[in-house]
Design an enzyme around this catalytic site. Structure first.
Site, PDB file in Angstrom:
ATOM      1  N   HIS A  56      49.084  41.830  48.233  1.00  9.10           N
ATOM      2  CA  HIS A  56      48.536  42.599  47.110  1.00  9.10           C
ATOM      3  C   HIS A  56      47.341  41.890  46.468  1.00  9.10           C
ATOM      4  CE1 HIS A  56      48.098  44.888  43.428  1.00  9.10           C
ATOM      5  NE2 HIS A  56      48.490  43.858  42.707  1.00  9.10           N
ATOM      6  N   HIS A  81      45.327  37.183  39.753  1.00  9.04           N
ATOM      7  CA  HIS A  81      45.591  38.044  38.598  1.00  9.04           C
ATOM      8  C   HIS A  81      47.076  38.166  38.245  1.00  9.04           C
ATOM      9  CE1 HIS A  81      46.373  41.121  41.709  1.00  9.04           C
ATOM     10  NE2 HIS A  81      47.049  41.766  40.771  1.00  9.04           N
ATOM     11  N   ASP A  82      47.982  37.942  39.195  1.00 17.17           N
ATOM     12  CA  ASP A  82      49.420  38.041  38.913  1.00 17.17           C
ATOM     13  C   ASP A  82      50.116  36.689  38.847  1.00 17.17           C
ATOM     14  OD1 ASP A  82      49.765  40.751  38.526  1.00 17.17           O
ATOM     15  OD2 ASP A  82      50.097  41.199  40.641  1.00 17.17           O
ATOM     16  N   GLU A  85      51.552  35.896  35.317  1.00 19.27           N
ATOM     17  CA  GLU A  85      52.572  36.870  34.920  1.00 19.27           C
ATOM     18  C   GLU A  85      53.860  36.719  35.722  1.00 19.27           C
ATOM     19  OE1 GLU A  85      52.962  41.740  34.752  1.00 19.27           O
ATOM     20  OE2 GLU A  85      51.000  40.803  34.523  1.00 19.27           O
ATOM     21  N   ASP A  86      53.737  36.353  37.024  1.00 17.93           N
ATOM     22  CA  ASP A  86      54.898  36.416  37.907  1.00 17.93           C
ATOM     23  C   ASP A  86      55.403  35.062  38.409  1.00 17.93           C
ATOM     24  OD1 ASP A  86      54.755  39.139  37.651  1.00 17.93           O
ATOM     25  OD2 ASP A  86      53.706  39.466  39.545  1.00 17.93           O
ATOM     26  N   ASP A 146      42.999  46.237  40.685  1.00 18.01           N
ATOM     27  CA  ASP A 146      44.460  46.091  40.761  1.00 18.01           C
ATOM     28  C   ASP A 146      45.132  47.464  40.752  1.00 18.01           C
ATOM     29  OD1 ASP A 146      47.081  45.009  40.557  1.00 18.01           O
ATOM     30  OD2 ASP A 146      46.971  45.106  38.376  1.00 18.01           O
TER      31      ASP A 146
END
Length: 621
Positions: A56, A81-82, A85-86, A146
């Site tokens: 992704h 970008h993630d 957050e993850d 995204d």
């Protein structure tokens, strides 16, 4: 996992290949390091499809690099970008390895985790993203990349998740891409949203478009070939091709015009693209092509839309004209330069000069701050943003030729506030294309609007239902809020006015309703709820109360004129309506107007009663 490792390496290599001609050796090394960090951080994670999660971020970076042509820091942020957050990595970790700029972009696209959201999780996230535009538009572009990949892979989600994500996309992300001038992104997002929200309608339109394209292929090919021949004979080399509108665009036009697919006009258009020509401006070339084509094909009267001189708010430029093909159908033709086509793809980032980007940011910043400062709830915030930024626009003009860009469905009220500022609140009536018009009249592209004002004219509550711009609606709300609140409500049956004998009844909430003392409802309530009776100070003020009078008179020459003269000249009243009918020389006239008090009404009745021939004057309501 060996196969996936190969796939991961191949897809990441595409990003590096795209970026290599645009970046330095040092930046390419940073890009590779960002990929490796994302690969390591996301290693344990899988997508809903069962694929490694790293695919992704690679896809998002590919969109950012190849489709949006963003700079190296934006592509690095797309890889990462993630991560915050993850995974266990923090923004400070990103800053230490890739610098402040990348850290800012990653933070901007990272959803904040809160125990309690100010509005809702979705609305807080929207607001967070919009706030980043105040500083750097690239964060929104990474987020759009995204969202685009998430939509392309949405089929792996549960139906309820599909609806949630598709709804967000249709309401928020696709219109935002449109306002930023990213036409391909906007088109793909809204069509993917339509596909998952309304799969049956989407599939039906896909099949209808494919069938129509097959049926029209030969004659459209002949039309394009003739266009090429005509332009080649004129010494103009172009690319000519037919492009069918996508299902969502077709569906929207069907809804707008109330047509079914077979009766919908202009399901496709013919694109004519010319290269830069030394010695000719883009407008000169477009007009040269237009001249050559209209020597061969009949032009539809009023079929020109000149987006070169009057571009859309999102920067779109082209020259549109409708021509009659040899098979007897009007064909919509778009004449554009290669630069215009490129800018319709890259929008606000097509011209990468700092001044161009800054203009976009400044426009968003000013309005967003105003909306944020004047909107208390999250729903209202997002709706105001959508109203201000997301509508397709129309260009209107003042009588002096000054262009004013307004959203579609804008009215004279919106025009008044845009052209007159705060003085727009005094808009009384208008002339639209020199035709007398109400301030509630909806405007269209190209309208010339002249607003006339009156210092005694002020907004009424229905102005809110007949305005769309944030600027107008904010000013109207502020004016209405400044008015003194109603102390009580008038009975809808007897409709008392100041000066009449009245009585009030209070309800459980403490609100008072005023009745005439002879009102049947008041009499009934007095017999049942006597303890709720209150005295009311119902005195005249600047408020006008509508009344309707019925006049019966013996018909005669000049009766109507005498009546109008009495009401307008002698009594200085403004008539809301007047209706008259005559049967067997008996005239029945009904007039509506506003009064301040019962005393004023009685004076009016006495004056009308003195008109020769008038037999009876009575109040209807």
């Amino acid at each position: 996992m060996e196969d996936y490792d190969k796939i991961i390496d191949e897809r990441a290599a595409k990003v590096f290949d795209v970026m290599a001609p645009r970046v330095s050796h040092e930046d390419m090394q940073r890009l590779r390091e960002a990929f490796e960090l994302a690969r390591q951080a996301h290693a344990p994670q899988k997508r809903k499809t069962g694929e490694p999660y790293i695919l992704h971020p690679i896809a998002v970076a590919t969109i950012a690099a190849d489709e949006l042509m963003l700079d190296v820091n934006s592509v690095i942020a797309a890889f990462l970008h993630d991560v915050v957050e993850d995974t266990d990595y923090t923004v400070d970790d990103i800053r230490a390895r890739f610098g402040d700029d990348v850290a800012f972009l990653v933070k901007a696209v990272t959803k904040e985790k809160k125990e309690k959201y100010v509005m809702s999780k979705q609305l807080d996230n929207f607001r967070q993203m919009l706030n980043t535009i105040q500083y750097d538009i690239r964060a929104i572009l990474v987020k759009l990349a995204d969202r685009l990949h998430n939509m392309r892979t949405l089929s792996s989600m549960r139906p309820d998740k599909q609806m949630k994500i598709a709804g967000e996309t249709d309401y928020f992300y696709a219109p935002l891409a449109n306002r930023l001038g990213l036409y391909p992104v906007k088109t793909e997002l809204e069509n993917l949203s339509f596909r998952f929200r309304c799969p049956h309608e989407y599939e039906e339109l896909v099949n209808l478009i494919a069938k129509d394209e097959e049926e029209q292929r030969d004659r459209l090919a002949r039309f394009c070939q003739e266009v090429r021949r005509v332009l080649s004979a004129a010494g103009i080399e172009t690319r000519v091709y037919v492009e069918y509108r996508r299902p969502y665009s077709i569906w929207r036009k069907m809804q707008k015009h109330g047509d079914d697919f077979n009766h919908l006009k202009h399901r496709h258009f013919t694109e004519i693209v010319f290269a830069d020509t030394p010695g000719f401006s883009e407008k000169d070339m477009a007009l040269k092509i237009y001249s050559a084509l209209t020597d061969r094909f009949k032009e539809k009267p009023g079929g020109i839309v000149n987006y070169i001189d009057s571009p859309k708010e999102n920067g779109y430029r082209s020259f549109h004209v409708k021509l009659m093909a040899d098979f007897g159908r009007w064909q919509e033709v778009h004449i554009s330069s290669e630069r215009m086509i490129r800018e319709s793809r890259l929008g606000c980032i097509a011209d990468r000069c700092d001044d161009n980007i800054r203009r976009w940011i400044d426009k968003f910043r000013q309005v967003l701050r105003d909306i944020a400062a004047n909107t208390r709830d999250g729903k209202g915030f997002i709706e105001n943003v959508v109203t201000s930024f997301y509508n397709d626009d129309i260009m209107t003009f003042t009588p002096q030729g000054k262009p004013l860009v307004l959203p579609q469905k804008a009215t004279v009220i919106d025009f008044a506030y845009e052209s007159l500022g705060a003085f727009g609140r005094h808009a009384k009536y208008a002339r639209v294309n020199n035709q007398l018009a109400s301030v509630k009249t909806r405007l269209h592209r190209g309208d010339v609007v002249e607003v006339f004002t009156g210092m005694n004219c002020n907004p009424t509550p229905d102005w809110l239902d007949n305005s769309v711009t944030y600027k107008a609606r904010k000013a109207i709300r502020e004016y209405l809020a400044s008015l003194p609140g109603e102390k009580f409500t008038r009975c809808p049956d007897c409709l008392p006015i100041p000066g009449e004998e009245v009585i009030g009844f209070t309800d459980e909430a403490g609100h008072v309703t005023v009745h005439k003392r002879d009102c049947p409802t008041a009499i009934r309530l007095a017999s049942q709820l006597g303890d709720d009776i209150v005295s009311v100070d119902f005195t005249p003020d600047a408020t006008l109360y509508p009344v309707e009078m019925e006049i019966r008179a013996v018909d005669r020459y000049h009766l109507f004129m005498d009546l109008v003269d009495c009401i307008t000249n002698k009594l200085n009243l403004s008539l809301d309506s007047i209706n008259t009918s005559t049967v067997d020389y008996i005239a029945t006239i009904t007039i509506s107007f506003g009064v301040h008090s019962y005393k004023e009404l009685r004076s009016i009745v006495r004056s009308i009663a003195t008109i020769p021939g008038v037999d009876e004057v009575k109040r209807k309501k």
